[in-house]
Design an enzyme around this catalytic site. Structure first.
Site, PDB file in Angstrom:
ATOM      1  N   SER A  10       0.816  -1.215   0.000  1.00 18.68           N
ATOM      2  CA  SER A  10       0.000   0.000   0.000  1.00 18.68           C
ATOM      3  C   SER A  10       0.852   1.269   0.000  1.00 18.68           C
ATOM      4  O   SER A  10       1.589   1.525  -0.925  1.00 18.68           O
ATOM      5  CB  SER A  10      -0.959  -0.040   1.195  1.00 18.68           C
ATOM      6  OG  SER A  10      -1.870   1.019   1.159  1.00 18.68           O
TER       7      SER A  10
ATOM      8  N   ASP B 206      -2.768   6.665  -3.033  1.00 16.55           N
ATOM      9  CA  ASP B 206      -1.604   5.990  -2.454  1.00 16.55           C
ATOM     10  C   ASP B 206      -1.105   4.900  -3.398  1.00 16.55           C
ATOM     11  O   ASP B 206      -1.615   4.718  -4.502  1.00 16.55           O
ATOM     12  CB  ASP B 206      -1.930   5.429  -1.073  1.00 16.55           C
ATOM     13  CG  ASP B 206      -2.950   4.308  -1.124  1.00 16.55           C
ATOM     14  OD1 ASP B 206      -3.788   4.307  -2.034  1.00 16.55           O
ATOM     15  OD2 ASP B 206      -2.910   3.416  -0.250  1.00 16.55           O
TER      16      ASP B 206
END
Length: 543
Positions: free
Chosen positions: A65, A276
Site C-alpha cells: 500500500s 496511495d
C-alpha cells in the site's frame, strides 16, 4: 487420509529463512520484502483452502500500500470482495509462523477444524502492485496455489480495489459487473459520463484535475481513465511511476505531512488529488490565495458524499436510513458538522476498514471513510431494488424522478467492495460538478480543528491496549489519566493513542481549537507514551 492430500506441499525453495514472528493485521501481512517469500508460498496454500471452504473464488493481493519500496505484503480477499474473515487472520498468522516441518500438520488441522471438503475446486484471483519484489513474491504465491492444485486467474499489475472488484464480479456471475479490468474501466467511465451529461463545467466547477499517483500501480489505472474520459475530465498526471514509490508523494504522505507532494506545481486554487501506492486511498488538496496548503481528507469526502445523498433522498421522497461511520481519527469539526448540521447518524469504530465496512452494512445506505481517505458507500440489496423501482414510478413529480434516477445511477459509480481511490475520486468530481463548486467552496462547508499526528517508537507496541473504538487507553495503567490532564488544558482538545498494527510504534493523534497549541498537545501526549510504554531513542520534544 487428509494429511496425504498435503504430501506435495513441502518446498525447500520456500522454506522459512528467519525466526521473526509476522502477524496478519488489518492490512494483511506487511514487512520487509526480503523475508516474505515463505509467507507468500504459505498464503498461496491457505488461499486454496479458503476458496474450498467458501466454495467460491477468493483474492490474493501482493502490496504494501502506502509503504515505501523496500516493503511488501499480502492480503487475502473473501468472495464478496470483503477483507478476510477475522477468525482466519489468526489462522493465517499461525500458518505463516510455524516451522517448516509443521506445515503439513497445520494444514491438516485447518482442514479438519474448518470441515473443508478437499475435493471442491478452488480458484484464486491474484494481483500485485509495481514493487520490484513483486515478481518473486508472485512466483512464491503461485507455487503455493499450484501445490494444492488451485486454479489461478493472474491479473498482473492491478490496484487493490480492482482485485476486489474482479473477485466479487466473478462470484456474482457478472451481476456486479464484467470481471475484467476493461469491465472495471468501462463501468465507471460510462456512469460518470452519463451522470455528468454534456456540460463538463458548471458554475465554479471546472473539469481540470491534477492527480498525484504516488509513482504506483494507480498511475497505470489513472492513464487508462485519461483515455476513457478524454474530453470529460481533464486529468493531469504527476508521479506517474518514473520515481520512487510513495517517496514524498501519495495520499499518506500528503495527509500526514500536510504538504504538497513532489512534482505538483505550486499554484493557487488548483484542485489536486493524491492517491496511495495501491490506489485504495484518496485525499484532495490545494494552495490557497495566501499560499497556505489546504487539505481535504477522508472526513471532507465523507461529509460531501453524506450531504449529497441526504439531498437526493429528501428530494426523491425515499424514506431510507442514511448513516456515516468514522474512526477516532475523524476530525472533530467533521463529526460536529455531520451530527448537528446534516443531522446524519454517526457511528465510531476502531481503525481498520473491516470495522467500518461491517458497521456501515447496518444502515440502508452506509458511508464510511477513514481520515486517511480510505472509504466507500454501501447499499443493501433491497435498497438498490427500492431505488430502482422508485426511479421508474411515473406517478412521481419530475424532481422526485430526477433525484431517484441520480441515486440509481450513482450506485454503479461506486466500488462497494472496498475503498477505491479512483472510484471515490470520480464520485467527488460528480458531486462537485452537480453543486457547481470549486475546491474552495467545498472547503467552506465547515472548519476543521487543527490536528497533528506523531509516531513514538517503543520496545513492544502490545503494552498499549485501548477501548471505546480506540479513543481511550487501558494500559499501561495511569497513561490515560495523564493524557486527560494534558488534554484538559486546551480548548476543544482531544487526543488518543493506539499501537500500530504492523510495527513497534504507537500512533498519537491530537486536535484542539488553536493551531498554535496543537503541536504542544501532540508532543505532550507523545512524551507520556514514551515514558509509560518503553520508548526507544530520543524522547519526543517540541521542534
Amino acid at each position: 487420509m487428509v494429511s496425504n492430500y498435503f504430501r506435495d506441499v513441502v518446498s525447500v525453495k520456500y522454506n522459512r529463512k528467519h525466526d521473526r514472528h509476522i502477524e496478519y493485521g488489518t492490512a494483511g501481512f506487511r514487512t520487509k520484502s526480503d523475508i516474505l517469500e515463505h509467507v507468500l508460498y504459505r498464503m498461496g496454500l491457505l488461499a486454496v483452502l479458503r476458496s474450498k471452504v467458501k466454495k467460491a473464488a477468493v483474492g490474493l493481493m501482493i502490496t504494501a500500500s502506502h509503504n515505501l519500496e523496500p516493503d511488501n505484503g499480502i492480503k487475502l480477499v473473501d468472495p464478496a470482495g470483503e477483507m478476510l474473515e477475522t477468525s482466519w487472520e489468526t489462522i493465517a498468522t499461525d500458518l505463516a509462523n510455524v516451522q517448516d516441518c509443521e506445515v503439513i500438520s497445520m494444514l491438516t488441522l485447518i482442514s479438519t477444524r474448518e470441515n473443508i471438503d478437499l475435493l471442491v475446486p478452488a480458484t484464486v484471483i491474484i494481483g500485485r502492485d509495481t514493487r520490484q519484489s513483486g515478481p518473486s513474491l508472485l512466483n512464491a504465491a503461485l507455487a503455493g496455489i499450484r501445490a494444492l492444485h488451485g486454479n489461478v486467474m493472474d491479473l498482473g499489475l492491478v490496484t487493490t480495489p480492482q482485485l476486489h472488484y474482479v473477485v466479487v464480479c466473478t462470484n456474482t456471475n457478472g451481476t456486479y459487473g464484467n470481471p475484467t479490468l476493461q469491465g472495471y474501466y468501462s463501468k465507471l467511465a460510462a456512469v460518470f459520463k452519463s451522470i455528468r451529461g454534456t456540460e463538463t463545467n458548471n458554475r465554479k466547477y471546472t473539469n481540470a484535475l491534477q492527480l498525484d499517483a504516488a509513482n504506483g500501480v494507480g498511475a497505470i489505472a489513472a492513464k487508462e481513465f485519461q483515455r476513457y474520459l478524454v474530453g470529460v475530465l481533464d486529468i493531469k498526471l504527476f508521479n506517474d511511476g518514473s520515481r520512487g514509490l510513495n517517496y514524498m508523494c501519495g495520499a499518506d504522505y500528503v495527509k500526514v505531512q500536510q504538504t504538497l507532494p513532489l512534482s505538483i506545481p505550486f499554484e493557487t486554487n488548483i484542485r489536486c488529488a493524491s492517491i496511495d501506492g495501491d490506489a485504495d486511498r484518496v485525499v484532495y488538496f490545494y494552495i490557497d490565495k495566501n499560499n497556505k496548503f489546504r487539505l481535504l481528507d477522508g472526513d471532507r469526502i465523507a461529509t460531501l458524499v453524506a450531504a449529497y445523498f441526504k439531498e437526493l433522498l429528501e428530494t426523491s421522497g425515499l424514506p431510507l436510513q442514511l448513516g456515516l461511520v468514522q474512526t477516532a481519527y475523524a476530525n472533530g469539526g467533521s463529526t460536529n458538522y455531520i451530527s448537528n448540521v446534516l443531522r446524519v447518524p454517526v457511528a465510531c469504530v476502531p481503525t481498520g476498514v473491516k470495522h467500518l465496512h461491517k458497521r456501515a452494512l447496518e444502515f440502508d445506505i452506509g458511508i464510511y471513510f477513514e481520515a486517511n481517505g480510505h472509504g466507500t458507500v454501501i447499499f443493501k440489496d433491497i435498497v438498490k431494488e427500492t431505488i430502482k423501482q422508485h426511479a421508474e414510478n411515473e406517478r412521481l413529480s419530475a424532481a422526485q424522478r430526477v433525484a431517484s434516477t441520480k441515486l440509481r445511477d450513482v450506485i454503479d459509480l461506486i466500488n462497494e467492495t472496498v475503498g477505491d481511490a479512483l472510484s471515490d475520486m470520480l464520485l467527488v468530481e460528480t458531486i462537485l460538478h452537480a453543486k457547481g463548486w470549486d475546491i474552495v467552496e467545498w472547503e467552506r462547508s465547515y472548519d476543521d480543528l487543527p490536528n497533528k499526528q506523531l509516531k513514538v517508537q517503543v520496545k513492544d507496541r502490545n503494552v498499549i491496549t485501548t477501548t471505546d473504538a480506540e479513543r481511550r487507553c487501558l494500559t499501561p495503567v495511569g497513561l490515560q489519566k495523564e493524557i486527560d490532564k494534558i488534554v484538559s488544558k486546551y480548548p476543544n482538545g482531544r487526543s488518543f493513542v493506539r499501537p500500530s498494527g504492523t510495527e513497534d510504534i504507537v500512533r498519537v493523534y491530537a486536535e484542539c481549537e488553536n493551531s498554535s497549541d496543537v503541536e504542544k498537545l501532540a508532543v505532550g501526549v507523545a512524551s507520556l507514551v514514551y515514558r509509560f510504554a518503553g520508548g526507544v531513542g530520543p524522547e519526543p520534544n517540541l521542534s
